[in-house]
Write an enzyme that holds these catalytic residues in place. Structure first.
Site, PDB file in Angstrom:
ATOM      1  N   HIS A 105     -23.525  20.194  -1.116  1.00  0.00           N
ATOM      2  CA  HIS A 105     -22.544  19.474  -0.297  1.00  0.00           C
ATOM      3  C   HIS A 105     -22.164  18.101  -0.829  1.00  0.00           C
ATOM      4  O   HIS A 105     -22.003  17.151  -0.064  1.00  0.00           O
ATOM      5  CB  HIS A 105     -23.067  19.339   1.131  1.00  0.00           C
ATOM      6  CG  HIS A 105     -23.061  20.611   1.928  1.00  0.00           C
ATOM      7  ND1 HIS A 105     -22.381  21.750   1.553  1.00  0.00           N
ATOM      8  CD2 HIS A 105     -23.691  20.936   3.081  1.00  0.00           C
ATOM      9  CE1 HIS A 105     -22.574  22.703   2.431  1.00  0.00           C
ATOM     10  NE2 HIS A 105     -23.355  22.249   3.386  1.00  0.00           N
ATOM     11  N   HIS A 179     -16.956  21.080   8.158  1.00  0.00           N
ATOM     12  CA  HIS A 179     -18.270  21.579   8.571  1.00  0.00           C
ATOM     13  C   HIS A 179     -18.506  21.386  10.074  1.00  0.00           C
ATOM     14  O   HIS A 179     -19.615  21.076  10.511  1.00  0.00           O
ATOM     15  CB  HIS A 179     -19.366  20.860   7.778  1.00  0.00           C
ATOM     16  CG  HIS A 179     -20.607  21.667   7.583  1.00  0.00           C
ATOM     17  ND1 HIS A 179     -21.438  22.026   8.617  1.00  0.00           N
ATOM     18  CD2 HIS A 179     -21.160  22.200   6.471  1.00  0.00           C
ATOM     19  CE1 HIS A 179     -22.443  22.732   8.156  1.00  0.00           C
ATOM     20  NE2 HIS A 179     -22.307  22.854   6.855  1.00  0.00           N
ATOM     21  N   GLU A 309     -16.718  27.732   7.482  1.00  0.00           N
ATOM     22  CA  GLU A 309     -16.410  26.808   6.381  1.00  0.00           C
ATOM     23  C   GLU A 309     -15.449  27.456   5.380  1.00  0.00           C
ATOM     24  O   GLU A 309     -15.860  28.170   4.460  1.00  0.00           O
ATOM     25  CB  GLU A 309     -17.711  26.375   5.700  1.00  0.00           C
ATOM     26  CG  GLU A 309     -18.702  25.720   6.659  1.00  0.00           C
ATOM     27  CD  GLU A 309     -20.112  25.666   6.112  1.00  0.00           C
ATOM     28  OE1 GLU A 309     -20.308  25.146   4.995  1.00  0.00           O
ATOM     29  OE2 GLU A 309     -21.029  26.148   6.811  1.00  0.00           O
TER      30      GLU A 309
HETATM   31  C1  G6D Z   1     -28.301  24.786   5.668  1.00  0.00           C
HETATM   32  O1  G6D Z   1     -27.935  26.737   4.339  1.00  0.00           O
HETATM   33  C2  G6D Z   1     -27.346  25.909   5.325  1.00  0.00           C
HETATM   34  C3  G6D Z   1     -26.047  25.377   4.801  1.00  0.00           C
HETATM   35  O2  G6D Z   1     -25.128  26.441   4.607  1.00  0.00           O
HETATM   36  C4  G6D Z   1     -25.480  24.362   5.787  1.00  0.00           C
HETATM   37  O3  G6D Z   1     -24.272  23.847   5.291  1.00  0.00           O
HETATM   38  C5  G6D Z   1     -26.485  23.249   5.987  1.00  0.00           C
HETATM   39  O4  G6D Z   1     -27.688  23.785   6.496  1.00  0.00           O
HETATM   40  C6  G6D Z   1     -25.978  22.209   6.973  1.00  0.00           C
HETATM   41  O5  G6D Z   1     -28.723  24.180   4.485  1.00  0.00           O
END
Ligand code: G6D
Length: 344
Positions: A105, A179, A309
């Site tokens: 991210h 998100h 997403e």
């Molecule tokens: C966890 O695996 C999930 C991700 O997909 C998500 O974006 C994140 O939490 C907030 O890592």
């Protein structure tokens, strides 16, 4: 329709403002210039009751401490990048390994963790906020300086349109997403297990133990990943499918979109969310392991919200068979997703 602005706090010696967009039909969207975070969406149910339909916190401090990207614009790259590095034009770039040994991210100072400049928009048929941020060459380890513009726009058709434009001064990679954690029950009175999700997708990406795509595209037919006719989110957590178990007993998977339309429906409230996008995939995350912290509407708990997403598949730079996330110098990256809030 109106836009109101109010102070929301301070971060890194920068003022953070909150912007509330209201239309004439009871829909309002509040966002802040830290991470372009959507902090609240008030949407009417079938009886006209206006209730919040996104998870979040009741102060900036909550968002600053948050590790789950609540409501944020995520980038430069949404999702994980294996090993926290990639090669482009024969050069290897090393990124923040903020989920060791991988990158997730956008890294330590991704788009969700900086204050954006903002300009409010007041037009006859829509109101909104334009956020701008210049991500400097080398930020998070990524090449090229990128001028980012993210625009939120609300109209009287109950459509919240989000667009993102990225203009790099060098070849780079870019793949953002929104998100927000949706929960259509209203003020989080229930979890999302009873929500019905519909996605016209025949293939989803197999994930490994590090939640990264293996490169295999799996057929949804006959599995709890088949949302083509609509399916309760509960079917995933209630399933023995190994892909469900691998991500904490739920969904956290990218779906390749045969039709760029996703709908989420809560029968109890009558709220129907329609999501239309120009992106090739959607990562569905059912907040499987979310727990251990306080939120605005109570303690975080698994399946409290669901993220839709819209994006190119995660780790695309390592998978030539995935849609590309490379943006050439002088090119322009365009991401668009429209959320329509309806009732039935
Ligand atoms: C966890 O695996 C999930 C991700 O997909 C998500 O974006 C994140 O939490 C907030 O890592």
């Amino acid at each position: 329709m109106e836009v109101t602005v109010h102070p929301y706090g301070k971060y890194d010696n920068q003022e953070v403002q909150a912007y509330t967009l209201k239309n004439d039909h009871g829909l309002s969207v509040t966002c802040i210039d830290y991470g372009c975070i959507i902090t609240e969406i008030l949407a009417p149910d079938r009886n006209g009751a206006q209730e919040n339909v996104v998870l979040g916190f009741d102060s900036l401090d909550g968002y600053l401490a948050d590790q789950t990207y609540q409501g944020t614009i995520v980038g430069r790259i949404a999702g994980r990048i294996r090993g926290g590095e990639f090669e482009l034009n024969g050069k290897t770039y090393s990124l923040d390994k903020n989920e060791k040994p991988n990158h997730i991210h956008g890294g330590v100072k991704g788009f969700s963790k900086v204050v954006w400049d903002s300009t409010i928009i007041k037009k006859e048929n829509h109101v909104g906020v334009e956020f701008k941020y210049v991500s400097m060459d080398g930020e998070g380890g990524y090449p090229g300086t990128i001028e980012m513009t993210v625009t939120y726009s609300l109209n009287n058709e109950n459509e919240l349109s989000i667009s993102a434009v990225g203009v790099p001064d060098a070849d780079t990679i870019l793949n953002i997403t929104n998100h927000a954690y949706f929960n259509l029950s209203g003020n989080m009175k229930n979890d999302v297990l009873d929500h019905e999700l519909t996605i016209n997708s025949s293939k989803f990406l197999e994930l490994d133990q590090e939640f990264l795509p293996t490169g295999e595209l799996l057929d949804v037919t006959g599995t709890v990943f088949d949302f083509r006719e609509g399916r309760k989110i509960a079917d995933g957590p209630n399933s023995a499918d190994e892909q469900i178990a691998i991500v904490g007993q739920g969904y956290d998977h990218p779906f390749l979109l045969d039709e760029k339309l996703v709908t989420l429906y809560d029968e109890a409230s009558g709220r129907l969310l329609k999501v239309e996008t120009n992106q090739p995939a959607v990562v569905v995350y059912s907040s499987n392991t979310m727990k251990g912290f306080k939120m605005r509407d109570g303690s975080a708990r698994p399946y409290f919200g669901v993220c839709l997403e819209t994006q190119a598949p995660p780790d695309a730079i390592h998978h030539p068979n995935f849609p590309s996330t490379i943006v050439k110098k002088g090119g322009e990256y365009n991401w668009e997703t429209k959320y329509t809030f309806l009732v039935k």
